[in-house]
Design a protein around this motif. Structure first.
Motif, short mmCIF file in Angstrom:
data_model
loop_
_atom_site.label_atom_id
_atom_site.label_comp_id
_atom_site.label_asym_id
_atom_site.label_seq_id
_atom_site.Cartn_x
_atom_site.Cartn_y
_atom_site.Cartn_z
N TRP A 38 44.20 49.77 36.44
CA TRP A 38 43.33 50.73 37.10
C TRP A 38 42.28 51.14 36.06
N TYR A 39 41.05 51.13 36.50
CA TYR A 39 39.93 51.50 35.67
C TYR A 39 39.22 52.69 36.33
N VAL A 50 42.29 52.63 32.43
CA VAL A 50 43.14 53.82 32.41
C VAL A 50 44.60 53.44 32.18
N THR A 51 45.05 52.40 32.86
CA THR A 51 46.43 51.98 32.79
C THR A 51 46.56 50.55 33.28
N TYR A 52 47.63 49.87 32.86
CA TYR A 52 47.91 48.56 33.43
C TYR A 52 49.41 48.35 33.55
N CYS A 97 40.63 48.98 40.79
CA CYS A 97 41.70 48.14 40.28
C CYS A 97 41.12 46.75 40.01
N ASN A 98 41.73 46.07 39.09
CA ASN A 98 41.31 44.71 38.75
C ASN A 98 42.36 44.13 37.82
N ALA A 103 39.01 41.13 33.54
CA ALA A 103 38.76 41.57 34.91
C ALA A 103 37.97 40.51 35.66
N MET A 104 38.30 40.37 36.94
CA MET A 104 37.52 39.46 37.77
C MET A 104 36.12 40.02 37.93
N SER A 105 35.17 39.14 38.18
CA SER A 105 33.78 39.58 38.28
C SER A 105 33.51 40.35 39.57
#
Length: 117
Positions: A38-39, A50-52, A97-98, A103-105
């Motif tokens: 989560w970003y 923020v977290t993964y 989220c990613n 991270a995906m584009s």
């Protein structure tokens, strides 16, 4: 191409809680091999992690949210969640989220969280 859709944001008073959801629009068990994060992007600032959570369930949190936020995943449903408690005004941001660390584009639209009295 995988699409990520975030939801659950809103306006909440300081000290309140919200639960964010992230849905990956795929028909297979895409999520179970991915570390998901989560970003958030606060107004006028860059987007930051923020977290993964790893496929095995290990988690990491930035110091500012430790003890207040909890990330979880439900691979069978291609879902990732973020439980946010004891929210503070400085948590105000658009949350995305990613995958992590790469991270995906194609970022989703995010969900806006506003913490204000």
């Amino acid at each position: 191409q995988v699409q990520l859709v975030e939801s659950g944001g809103g306006l909440v008073q300081p000290g309140g809680s919200l639960r964010l959801s992230c849905a990956a629009s795929v028909n297979t068990f895409w999520l179970k091999t991915k570390t998901m994060g989560w970003y958030r992007q606060a107004p006028g600032k860059e987007r930051k992690l923020v977290t993964y959570i790893t496929p095995g369930g290990a988690t990491h949190y930035v110091d500012s949210v430790k003890g207040r936020f909890t990330i979880s995943r439900e691979d069978a449903k291609n879902m990732v969640y973020l439980q946010m408690n004891s929210l503070k005004p400085e948590d105000t941001a658009v949350y995305y989220c990613n995958t992590h660390p790469l991270a995906m584009s194609n970022w989703g639209k995010g969900t806006l969280v506003t913490v204000s009295s």
